[in-house]
Design an enzyme around this catalytic site. Sequence first.
Site, PDB file in Angstrom:
ATOM      1  N   SER A  66      -8.807  -5.176  33.547  1.00 27.64           N
ATOM      2  CA  SER A  66      -7.788  -4.332  32.927  1.00 27.64           C
ATOM      3  C   SER A  66      -8.156  -4.012  31.483  1.00 27.64           C
ATOM      4  CB  SER A  66      -6.437  -5.035  32.939  1.00 27.64           C
ATOM      5  OG  SER A  66      -6.044  -5.326  34.256  1.00 27.64           O
TER       6      SER A  66
HETATM    7  N1  SAH Z   1      -6.055  -9.703  35.893  1.00 27.43           N
HETATM    8  C1  SAH Z   1      -7.274  -8.941  36.021  1.00 27.43           C
HETATM    9  C2  SAH Z   1      -7.041  -7.664  36.775  1.00 27.43           C
HETATM   10  C3  SAH Z   1      -7.988  -7.511  37.919  1.00 27.43           C
HETATM   11  S1  SAH Z   1      -7.716  -6.091  38.916  1.00 27.43           S
HETATM   12  C4  SAH Z   1      -7.900  -8.707  34.644  1.00 27.43           C
HETATM   13  O1  SAH Z   1      -7.624  -9.419  33.717  1.00 27.43           O
HETATM   14  O2  SAH Z   1      -8.705  -7.817  34.476  1.00 27.43           O
HETATM   15  C5  SAH Z   1      -6.540  -6.656  40.086  1.00 27.43           C
HETATM   16  C6  SAH Z   1      -6.983  -7.735  41.030  1.00 27.43           C
HETATM   17  O3  SAH Z   1      -5.910  -7.942  41.955  1.00 27.43           O
HETATM   18  C7  SAH Z   1      -8.210  -7.415  41.888  1.00 27.43           C
HETATM   19  O4  SAH Z   1      -9.189  -8.378  41.676  1.00 27.43           O
HETATM   20  C8  SAH Z   1      -7.677  -7.464  43.327  1.00 27.43           C
HETATM   21  O5  SAH Z   1      -8.599  -7.997  44.257  1.00 27.43           O
HETATM   22  C9  SAH Z   1      -6.474  -8.380  43.174  1.00 27.43           C
HETATM   23  N2  SAH Z   1      -5.483  -8.279  44.226  1.00 27.43           N
HETATM   24  C10 SAH Z   1      -5.017  -7.160  44.866  1.00 27.43           C
HETATM   25  N3  SAH Z   1      -4.097  -7.478  45.793  1.00 27.43           N
HETATM   26  C11 SAH Z   1      -3.942  -8.843  45.744  1.00 27.43           C
HETATM   27  C12 SAH Z   1      -3.135  -9.797  46.457  1.00 27.43           C
HETATM   28  N4  SAH Z   1      -2.281  -9.425  47.424  1.00 27.43           N
HETATM   29  N5  SAH Z   1      -3.244 -11.107  46.133  1.00 27.43           N
HETATM   30  C13 SAH Z   1      -4.093 -11.520  45.155  1.00 27.43           C
HETATM   31  N6  SAH Z   1      -4.892 -10.678  44.455  1.00 27.43           N
HETATM   32  C14 SAH Z   1      -4.820  -9.353  44.740  1.00 27.43           C
END
Ligand code: SAH
Length: 222
Positions: free
Chosen positions: A69
């Site tokens: 993000s």
């Molecule tokens: N918190 C992260 C954001 C990563 S993007 C940061 O600091 O950059 C969002 C993430 O959510 C992805 O890795 C994706 O695989 C995960 N995700 C999507 N659906 C999900 C679910 N149902 N349970 C757990 N993780 C999920």
Amino acid sequence: MSHPLDGMGMTSTRTRVRMIERLREQGIRDEVVLAAMNAVPRHIFVDEALAIRAYEDTPLPIGSGQTISQPWVVARMSELARNGRELDGVLEIGTGCGYQTAVLAQLAKTVYTVERIGALVAKARRNLQRLKVANVRLKHGDGSADLGEDLAVDAIVVTAAATHVPQSLLKYLKPGGRMILPLASPTESGVQRLTVIEPTTKGLKEQTLDAVRFVPLLPGRV
Ligand code: SAH
């Protein structure tokens, strides 16, 4: 002997200070959050080839089709999660590479984080170990469903876009706790908005805030 990363380290300290100045200009007010953003080296969380861009206010690829993000979003969600108080426990859904996890770990006693993609769980674990972040419990699982855990947290931060409030997670909130998530707007097509959900005796209180762009919250574990 000098290490090839030393020069990078110098640059990243300076560019991180600029990132904090930019976050202030973008309206982040919580000094505790700004200090946490300053303490976590974001370049550790992206591939070496992208490290030079780590402090730009942009999402970057982290593999498996997912992104880290952008700093403003991480700061804003952390500020909303904290809501000016000290946090005991926080639950994060969507660990990705673990950047927001590391920021939240500065703000809470314990961070529980759940990621559905196994390869990213391994990546996040490596990143957090490298930074010696010890107050995180990482789980490979589906955060849109029941976690099968006995948790009670002050805040839940969902870092993937949902079409509706994940009801199965609300039971993990302590009284007075809040959930922060990007929620697809029911009126504006293709738009997601940061939303704060607070369970009250009269039902869910919902506050709709900034427009954002997140990868989708998907079911199942891979
Ligand atoms: N918190 C992260 C954001 C990563 S993007 C940061 O600091 O950059 C969002 C993430 O959510 C992805 O890795 C994706 O695989 C995960 N995700 C999507 N659906 C999900 C679910 N149902 N349970 C757990 N993780 C999920």
